[in-house]
Design a protein around this motif. Structure first.
Motif, short mmCIF file in Angstrom:
data_model
loop_
_atom_site.label_atom_id
_atom_site.label_comp_id
_atom_site.label_asym_id
_atom_site.label_seq_id
_atom_site.Cartn_x
_atom_site.Cartn_y
_atom_site.Cartn_z
N SER A 25 12.80 19.79 12.70
CA SER A 25 11.71 20.78 12.78
C SER A 25 12.31 22.16 13.06
CB SER A 25 10.75 20.43 13.93
OG SER A 25 11.39 20.57 15.18
N GLY A 26 11.47 23.17 12.94
CA GLY A 26 11.90 24.53 13.29
C GLY A 26 12.15 24.64 14.79
N SER A 27 11.36 23.91 15.57
CA SER A 27 11.57 23.92 17.03
C SER A 27 12.94 23.35 17.36
CB SER A 27 10.49 23.08 17.73
OG SER A 27 9.22 23.53 17.38
N THR B 151 4.99 35.70 19.77
CA THR B 151 5.53 34.75 18.79
C THR B 151 4.88 33.40 19.04
OG1 THR B 151 7.56 33.61 18.04
CG2 THR B 151 7.50 34.27 20.34
N PHE B 152 5.19 32.45 18.15
CA PHE B 152 4.74 31.09 18.38
C PHE B 152 5.51 30.52 19.57
CE2 PHE B 152 5.15 26.45 17.39
CZ PHE B 152 3.84 26.14 17.67
N ALA C 28 7.17 27.97 20.27
CA ALA C 28 8.46 27.27 20.12
C ALA C 28 9.66 28.17 20.41
CB ALA C 28 8.58 26.69 18.71
N VAL D 221 12.51 37.44 16.45
CA VAL D 221 11.68 36.61 15.56
C VAL D 221 11.27 37.46 14.37
CG1 VAL D 221 9.51 35.32 15.38
CG2 VAL D 221 10.80 35.29 17.53
N ASP E 187 15.05 33.77 14.65
CA ASP E 187 13.96 32.82 14.45
C ASP E 187 13.26 33.24 13.16
OD1 ASP E 187 11.68 31.33 14.33
OD2 ASP E 187 11.25 31.43 16.47
N ALA F 184 11.61 31.14 11.24
CA ALA F 184 10.71 30.02 10.90
C ALA F 184 9.64 30.44 9.89
CB ALA F 184 10.05 29.48 12.17
N GLN F 185 9.18 31.69 10.00
CA GLN F 185 8.09 32.15 9.12
C GLN F 185 8.60 32.99 7.95
OE1 GLN F 185 5.22 34.23 11.57
NE2 GLN F 185 5.09 32.58 13.07
N SER G 292 11.69 26.78 9.64
CA SER G 292 10.76 25.65 9.76
C SER G 292 10.21 25.29 8.39
CB SER G 292 9.59 26.07 10.66
OG SER G 292 8.50 25.19 10.52
N LYS H 91 4.20 26.83 6.14
CA LYS H 91 5.19 27.86 5.87
C LYS H 91 5.28 28.10 4.35
CE LYS H 91 6.45 28.32 10.18
NZ LYS H 91 5.31 27.79 10.94
C1 PLP Z 1 8.17 31.79 14.94
C2 PLP Z 1 8.25 30.30 14.95
N1 PLP Z 1 9.29 29.71 15.57
C3 PLP Z 1 9.42 28.38 15.60
C4 PLP Z 1 8.50 27.55 15.01
C5 PLP Z 1 8.65 26.07 15.14
O1 PLP Z 1 8.69 25.40 13.93
P1 PLP Z 1 8.19 23.89 13.80
O2 PLP Z 1 6.70 23.89 13.86
O3 PLP Z 1 8.73 23.43 12.50
O4 PLP Z 1 8.77 23.12 14.95
C6 PLP Z 1 7.41 28.11 14.35
C7 PLP Z 1 6.41 27.25 13.68
O5 PLP Z 1 5.26 27.56 13.57
C8 PLP Z 1 7.27 29.52 14.32
O6 PLP Z 1 6.24 30.10 13.71
#
Ligand code: PLP
Length: 377
Positions: free
Chosen positions: A65-67, A91-92, A94, A139, A165, A167-168, A189, A194
């Motif tokens: 995963s992105g996390s 930010t999200f 994670a 991010v 980061d 991810a987006q 991610s 996405k």
């Molecule tokens: C900025 C950001 N970082 C990390 C993540 C984590 O990704 P994942 O949902 O694949 O674990 C996300 C996912 O929405 C994200 O938007």
């Protein structure tokens, strides 16, 4: 009387996207299922090569995963309990969650109102006053890059690594350089929403550093380069062959989809410029040579009422993110209070993501803009 049906404009339409690629994806699923090889393997290796090429990096390492990509990056850089990691509160979850997962402490600084991304001037101040900062995680929010030049300069001057980061933001470009190819490590991610979304969870880490790549590949399989021999204490964070095979199909369409999003964003901007509305659309910064619009976000002071109005017109929207991370209950121990990061708090109160996906039928954006106009009339 038959009820009048309202046009539906969902925030995202993955079914419409799936229709374009259904046959190709199903053929890949059958191939992988027939082979009965589900974990890592050739499909993942191929995807890693293709993502590295796409991002312009030497290496890409798939993970769950992105996390996990963020956690693996912090582990590979040997961020330890008690270390501090500089990042954004807007930010999200994670992003900060990963820092806490390795026992480190997130240090937040506010974002730049013009880009919604971390403000390098404030990073400089934090670095000067907090000697325990061992890494930085800018991010690339909503598909647009953080201002990376000053961030990389600060990192180089102090020997502090930068984790992007992204991810987006797969395919997003900062002064012609792809996200994930600027810092020491890039994290992506494949969450379904996405621009390059899998059919489940998935993530990938990019780097140009051979030693980091080797460590990242080992860390995702419990820290062993060879089975049952463990140089490091890692984790199980592998990418499935099924996801990799599906993502390889989708990668071939990614640029078309991202270009479609950018065109939609442009259409919004033209329309919104003509509207005398208080909402201010996000205009990319000059250094943003390619924005991939994972989200198109406007701002409105009466955001919640606007969201309710758009919903009544069949228009899907989302608030990213209603509570900045420094005010989340789980981070109460950091001792922050409302007002500490005023820009993030303002954006959290005012931002609203509108539908921007490339599958939007012609006329939908005008319909959304009409609804915005009606609200502000
Ligand atoms: C900025 C950001 N970082 C990390 C993540 C984590 O990704 P994942 O949902 O694949 O674990 C996300 C996912 O929405 C994200 O938007």
């Amino acid at each position: 009387m038959t009820p009048v049906s309202i046009r539906q404009v969902p925030l995202l339409d993955l079914q419409a996207q799936h229709k374009q690629i259904r046959d190709e994806v199903l053929a890949e699923i059958v191939r992988v299922v027939d082979a009965q090889k589900f974990i890592l393997g050739e499909d993942v290796k191929q995807l890693e090569g293709e993502i590295a090429a796409y991002c312009g990096t030497k290496y890409a390492i798939g993970c769950a995963s992105g996390s996990d990509a963020l956690i693996l990056a912090l582990m590979a850089l040997e961020i330890k309990p008690g270390d501090e990691v500089l990042t954004t509160p807007y930010t999200f979850f994670a992003t900060a969650g990963a820092i806490s997962r390795v026992g480190a402490i997130p240090v937040f600084v506010d974002v730049d109102e013009a880009t919604f991304n971390i403000d390098p001037r404030l990073m400089e101040k934090a670095l000067a006053s907090r000697p325990k900062i061992r890494a930085m995680i800018p991010v690339h929010l909503f598909g647009g890059c953080a201002d990376m030049d000053p961030i990389m300069e600060m990192g180089q001057a102090r020997g502090i690594p930068v984790i992007e980061d992204a991810a987006q933001s797969i395919g997003s470009e900062y002064k012609g350089r792809r996200a994930g190819n600027i810092g020491q490590i890039g994290c992506f991610s494949f969450f379904p929403s996405k621009n390059l979304g899998g059919y489940g969870d998935g993530g990938i880490v990019t780097t140009n550093d051979a030693a980091l790549a080797e460590r990242l590949s080992a860390l995702r399989v419990h820290g062993g380069k060879r089975k049952y021999y463990h140089e490091w204490i890692g984790m199980n964070s592998r990418l499935d062959a099924l996801q990799a095979a599906i993502l390889r199909v989708k990668l071939r369409y990614l640029d078309g989809w991202s270009t479609g999003r950018a065109k939609n964003a442009e259409h919004y901007r033209n329309q919104l410029a003509k509207l005398a509305v208080s909402s201010a659309p996000l205009t990319p910064a000059e250094y943003q040579t390619r924005h991939i619009y994972n989200q198109f976000v406007i701002r409105a002071q009466n955001r919640d009422a606007l969201q309710t109005h758009l919903k009544s017109q069949g228009i899907g929207t989302e608030v990213y993110y209603p509570i900045p991370l420094h005010l989340q209950p789980c981070y109460a121990f950091l001792g922050h209070k409302p007002g500490d990061f005023p820009v993030s708090e303002k954006l959290a109160a005012e931002s609203l993501a509108l539908p921007v996906h490339s599958e939007m039928p012609a006329g939908d954006i005008d319909y959304v803009c009409d609804a915005l106009r009606a609200f502000h009339a």
